[in-house]
Design a protein around this motif. Structure first.
Motif, PDB file in Angstrom:
ATOM      1  N   GLU A 125       0.816  -1.220   0.000  1.00 44.44           N
ATOM      2  CA  GLU A 125       0.000   0.000   0.000  1.00 44.44           C
ATOM      3  C   GLU A 125       0.849   1.268   0.000  1.00 44.44           C
ATOM      4  O   GLU A 125       0.430   2.302  -0.534  1.00 44.44           O
ATOM      5  CB  GLU A 125      -0.918   0.005   1.226  1.00 44.44           C
ATOM      6  N   HIS A 126       2.027   1.195   0.600  1.00 44.84           N
ATOM      7  CA  HIS A 126       2.894   2.379   0.734  1.00 44.84           C
ATOM      8  C   HIS A 126       4.318   2.021   0.312  1.00 44.84           C
ATOM      9  O   HIS A 126       5.218   1.900   1.146  1.00 44.84           O
ATOM     10  CB  HIS A 126       2.886   2.889   2.177  1.00 44.84           C
ATOM     11  N   PRO A 127       4.539   1.827  -0.984  1.00 43.37           N
ATOM     12  CA  PRO A 127       5.860   1.375  -1.444  1.00 43.37           C
ATOM     13  C   PRO A 127       6.989   2.374  -1.200  1.00 43.37           C
ATOM     14  O   PRO A 127       8.157   2.005  -1.327  1.00 43.37           O
ATOM     15  CB  PRO A 127       5.644   1.133  -2.944  1.00 43.37           C
ATOM     16  N   ARG A 128       6.638   3.610  -0.831  1.00 42.52           N
ATOM     17  CA  ARG A 128       7.683   4.587  -0.525  1.00 42.52           C
ATOM     18  C   ARG A 128       7.954   4.709   0.977  1.00 42.52           C
ATOM     19  O   ARG A 128       8.626   5.637   1.419  1.00 42.52           O
ATOM     20  CB  ARG A 128       7.307   5.955  -1.103  1.00 42.52           C
ATOM     21  N   ASP A 129       7.457   3.777   1.736  1.00 41.21           N
ATOM     22  CA  ASP A 129       7.704   3.776   3.183  1.00 41.21           C
ATOM     23  C   ASP A 129       9.110   3.226   3.420  1.00 41.21           C
ATOM     24  O   ASP A 129       9.312   2.029   3.625  1.00 41.21           O
ATOM     25  CB  ASP A 129       6.647   2.924   3.885  1.00 41.21           C
ATOM     26  N   ILE A 130      10.086   4.108   3.409  1.00 40.36           N
ATOM     27  CA  ILE A 130      11.487   3.693   3.500  1.00 40.36           C
ATOM     28  C   ILE A 130      11.801   3.056   4.848  1.00 40.36           C
ATOM     29  O   ILE A 130      12.670   2.178   4.945  1.00 40.36           O
ATOM     30  CB  ILE A 130      12.424   4.900   3.233  1.00 40.36           C
ATOM     31  N   LEU A 131      11.086   3.459   5.899  1.00 42.63           N
ATOM     32  CA  LEU A 131      11.311   2.848   7.212  1.00 42.63           C
ATOM     33  C   LEU A 131      10.934   1.372   7.184  1.00 42.63           C
ATOM     34  O   LEU A 131      11.724   0.512   7.600  1.00 42.63           O
ATOM     35  CB  LEU A 131      10.501   3.580   8.283  1.00 42.63           C
ATOM     36  N   SER A 132       9.748   1.060   6.684  1.00 39.40           N
ATOM     37  CA  SER A 132       9.334  -0.346   6.609  1.00 39.40           C
ATOM     38  C   SER A 132      10.259  -1.139   5.691  1.00 39.40           C
ATOM     39  O   SER A 132      10.573  -2.303   5.961  1.00 39.40           O
ATOM     40  CB  SER A 132       7.887  -0.448   6.113  1.00 39.40           C
ATOM     41  N   ALA A 133      10.705  -0.497   4.610  1.00 39.92           N
ATOM     42  CA  ALA A 133      11.604  -1.182   3.678  1.00 39.92           C
ATOM     43  C   ALA A 133      12.921  -1.550   4.351  1.00 39.92           C
ATOM     44  O   ALA A 133      13.420  -2.674   4.204  1.00 39.92           O
ATOM     45  CB  ALA A 133      11.858  -0.305   2.457  1.00 39.92           C
ATOM     46  N   ARG A 134      13.492  -0.604   5.102  1.00 41.29           N
ATOM     47  CA  ARG A 134      14.779  -0.881   5.753  1.00 41.29           C
ATOM     48  C   ARG A 134      14.622  -1.899   6.880  1.00 41.29           C
ATOM     49  O   ARG A 134      15.468  -2.779   7.059  1.00 41.29           O
ATOM     50  CB  ARG A 134      15.392   0.418   6.277  1.00 41.29           C
ATOM     51  N   LEU A 135      13.555  -1.789   7.655  1.00 33.83           N
ATOM     52  CA  LEU A 135      13.332  -2.755   8.729  1.00 33.83           C
ATOM     53  C   LEU A 135      13.132  -4.161   8.166  1.00 33.83           C
ATOM     54  O   LEU A 135      13.656  -5.144   8.709  1.00 33.83           O
ATOM     55  CB  LEU A 135      12.116  -2.335   9.559  1.00 33.83           C
ATOM     56  N   HIS A 136      12.390  -4.258   7.088  1.00 29.02           N
ATOM     57  CA  HIS A 136      12.200  -5.542   6.412  1.00 29.02           C
ATOM     58  C   HIS A 136      13.543  -6.093   5.945  1.00 29.02           C
ATOM     59  O   HIS A 136      13.849  -7.283   6.118  1.00 29.02           O
ATOM     60  CB  HIS A 136      11.249  -5.349   5.229  1.00 29.02           C
ATOM     61  N   HIS A 137      14.361  -5.223   5.378  1.00 26.68           N
ATOM     62  CA  HIS A 137      15.660  -5.617   4.835  1.00 26.68           C
ATOM     63  C   HIS A 137      16.572  -6.158   5.932  1.00 26.68           C
ATOM     64  O   HIS A 137      17.141  -7.251   5.808  1.00 26.68           O
ATOM     65  CB  HIS A 137      16.294  -4.398   4.164  1.00 26.68           C
ATOM     66  N   HIS A 138      16.716  -5.407   7.007  1.00 16.79           N
ATOM     67  CA  HIS A 138      17.643  -5.816   8.065  1.00 16.79           C
ATOM     68  C   HIS A 138      17.159  -7.058   8.804  1.00 16.79           C
ATOM     69  O   HIS A 138      17.962  -7.924   9.178  1.00 16.79           O
ATOM     70  CB  HIS A 138      17.867  -4.659   9.037  1.00 16.79           C
ATOM     71  N   ASN A 139      15.866  -7.162   9.020  1.00 14.77           N
ATOM     72  CA  ASN A 139      15.370  -8.367   9.688  1.00 14.77           C
ATOM     73  C   ASN A 139      15.442  -9.579   8.773  1.00 14.77           C
ATOM     74  O   ASN A 139      15.679 -10.696   9.242  1.00 14.77           O
ATOM     75  CB  ASN A 139      13.956  -8.129  10.214  1.00 14.77           C
ATOM     76  N   SER A 140      15.278  -9.371   7.472  1.00 13.33           N
ATOM     77  CA  SER A 140      15.478 -10.470   6.525  1.00 13.33           C
ATOM     78  C   SER A 140      16.927 -10.952   6.568  1.00 13.33           C
ATOM     79  O   SER A 140      17.203 -12.152   6.449  1.00 13.33           O
ATOM     80  CB  SER A 140      15.120 -10.018   5.102  1.00 13.33           C
ATOM     81  N   PHE A 141      17.846 -10.013   6.749  1.00  9.80           N
ATOM     82  CA  PHE A 141      19.263 -10.358   6.857  1.00  9.80           C
ATOM     83  C   PHE A 141      19.499 -11.323   8.012  1.00  9.80           C
ATOM     84  O   PHE A 141      20.173 -12.353   7.858  1.00  9.80           O
ATOM     85  CB  PHE A 141      20.080  -9.076   7.054  1.00  9.80           C
ATOM     86  N   TRP A 142      18.924 -11.025   9.172  1.00 10.78           N
ATOM     87  CA  TRP A 142      19.149 -11.883  10.335  1.00 10.78           C
ATOM     88  C   TRP A 142      18.294 -13.143  10.302  1.00 10.78           C
ATOM     89  O   TRP A 142      18.510 -14.060  11.095  1.00 10.78           O
ATOM     90  CB  TRP A 142      18.934 -11.094  11.625  1.00 10.78           C
ATOM     91  N   LEU A 143      17.351 -13.201   9.370  1.00  8.76           N
ATOM     92  CA  LEU A 143      16.610 -14.444   9.140  1.00  8.76           C
ATOM     93  C   LEU A 143      17.283 -15.312   8.081  1.00  8.76           C
ATOM     94  O   LEU A 143      16.830 -16.424   7.804  1.00  8.76           O
ATOM     95  CB  LEU A 143      15.176 -14.125   8.700  1.00  8.76           C
ATOM     96  N   GLY A 144      18.349 -14.797   7.463  1.00  9.66           N
ATOM     97  CA  GLY A 144      19.049 -15.550   6.427  1.00  9.66           C
ATOM     98  C   GLY A 144      18.327 -15.580   5.097  1.00  9.66           C
ATOM     99  O   GLY A 144      18.556 -16.474   4.279  1.00  9.66           O
TER     100      GLY A 144
END
Length: 459
Positions: free
Chosen positions: A118-137
């Protein structure tokens, strides 16, 4: 109602709070120490700003420590209390914080996925998703999570470079080094302060054994990163990794003492950096002096701080290396008890991966190489589940190779080193070990060739 600088609605009537929100996120994206002060300013401007409390909780969750769980819970409660008139996106963000608070980053990522539709420009959600995906492998999760947003962005949108930097790192961890380099370079052109893009390019250089370029990239004036959080120490760790591969172990030790572990700290990333570098040095025959004493004592205090399984393994390395038998037993018991925590993603890795790996590490330092091999071989292709990068997890491959060599399993060592050299054909240390193994197997001619390759790599 206000909006952030990318047009995302914010439930606040305070211009100062909206401005501080943007400032805090910019600091977060650039790993600035100033993000803490900006966060304080945000909540002072509007103490009833639900997304402000949520953002504070997200920042605290980035410390990956159970010692902050109570404070994160306070942020969550404050956000929920203030959320009566919040937008759907803000309420969903609060739900994601709740998932993190209960140890479920997988569910948090699912919520951020929904938000970003719904909000593809939500950079906060994008970065949080990215970093948590990193620690999930989740390598492809990092790559695709950034890629699917790009059609809604262009260079006119503030922060576009950050999105490219995330995509670059996801591409690198997925093995697409050419595309990763292009994305990282463009991100750095748009914002030279984007350390995550610098980090992505550094990983490309490391995986492609481009040592000189890596050394040039990360050799910066001390003041250049003076206002950054521990991400800068991690970049100095990468600089030391390039120096290590180049055979300059004196520089590695100097960087350890002055750049990435100058002051004793129990911050998870600093612990990972310090422990893995000391072991990498020792595996190459380097005397690291009494440096293990400090980090092992730090790790003794981290028993029970179970958030990132990758950190748990490094705590075990430090304790086992120093022979702290009582602490090894305490950590093993703590991990076993933590494994029963319902709904906790990290706990779910314990029985099948983290505990066997920690048992292998303990056996290795006890000299029980057969036990180490027996515990590591069945799980060695599954390490991604405990998070971190290919470069970071490589320490486990090095332990297994050394156990095979010291345990007399030379045919196994030859196979493991053959795998390694196929990926890193210019790695001098691996060629030197390969030569030693081949000589032990009586393959004198091939051992000589491998020894020559090692000499050429270090030349």
């Amino acid at each position: 109602m206000r909006t952030d600088k990318r047009g995302i609605p914010l439930t606040t009537d305070s211009d100062a709070a909206a401005e501080a929100y943007d400032e805090t996120i910019q600091g977060y994206l650039e790993f600035r120490l100033s993000a803490t002060a900006s966060m304080k300013k945000l909540l002072e401007a509007d103490p009833d700003f639900a997304m402000g409390h949520c953002l504070k909780g997200f920042l605290l969750s980035g410390f990956h420590s159970v010692t902050l769980r109570e404070k994160i819970g306070e942020c969550l409660a404050a956000a929920e209390t203030a959320s009566a008139n919040a937008t759907w996106r803000e309420k969903a963000s609060i739900a994601a914080l709740g998932a993190l608070h209960r140890g479920d980053p997988r569910s948090a990522c699912m919520i951020w996925d929904e938000i970003l539709v719904e909000h593809p420009r939500d950079i906060l959600s994008a970065r949080l998703h990215h970093h948590n995906s990193f620690w999930l492998g989740r390598n492809t999760g990092m790559r695709d999570g950034a890629a699917r947003l790009q059609s809604s962005w262009d260079e006119s949108v503030p922060g576009y470079g950050f999105l490219l930097g995330m995509h670059a790192f996801g591409l690198e961890e997925s093995g697409d080094y050419g595309a990763a380099e292009i994305a990282a370079r463009r991100a750095m052109e748009l914002n030279s302060d984007d350390l995550w893009a610098v980090h992505a390019l550094g990983h490309v250089y490391e995986m492609q054994e481009r040592l000189d370029e890596g050394l040039d990239l990360l050799t910066v004036p001390e003041e250049a990163w003076a206002d950054r959080n521990p991400m800068k120490e991690h970049l100095y760790w990468h600089l030391a990794m390039f120096a290590l591969e180049a055979g300059d172990t004196d520089r590695v030790l100097a960087l350890y003492d002055t750049a990435f572990y100058a002051e004793p700290t129990d911050f998870y990333l600093d612990v990972q950096n310090a422990v893995s570098m000391l072991l990498r040095l020792e595996l190459r025959g380097v005397d690291v002096g009494d440096r293990w004493d400090t980090i092992a004592n730090i790790c003794s205090g981290k028993i029970g701080d179970h958030v990132l399984p990758f950190t748990d393994t490094h705590v075990m390395i430090a304790l086992a290396r120093r022979g702290y038998d009582m602490d090894i037993a305490r950590l093993t018991t703590s991990l076993f008890e933590f494994a029963s925590t319902e709904g906790n993603v990290a706990a779910g890795t314990m029985g099948s991966l983290t505990l066997p790996l920690c048992e292998a590490i303990a056996a290795y330092f006890k000299g029980d190489y057969r036990r180490c091999i027996e515990r590591m071989l069945p799980i060695r292709l599954d390490y991604a589940r405990i998070g971190a990068s290919h470069a970071q997890r490589d320490i486990f491959a090095q332990i297994l190779i050394d156990a095979a060599m010291k345990g007399g399993e030379l045919k196994l060592a030859r196979g493991l080193l053959s795998e390694r050299l196929a990926l890193r054909p210019r790695n001098g240390d691996s060629w030197a070990k390969f030569s030693e193994v081949l000589a032990g197997l009586g393959e004198t001619y091939d051992a000589g060739n491998a020894r020559q390759r090692a000499a050429e790599a270090f030349h």
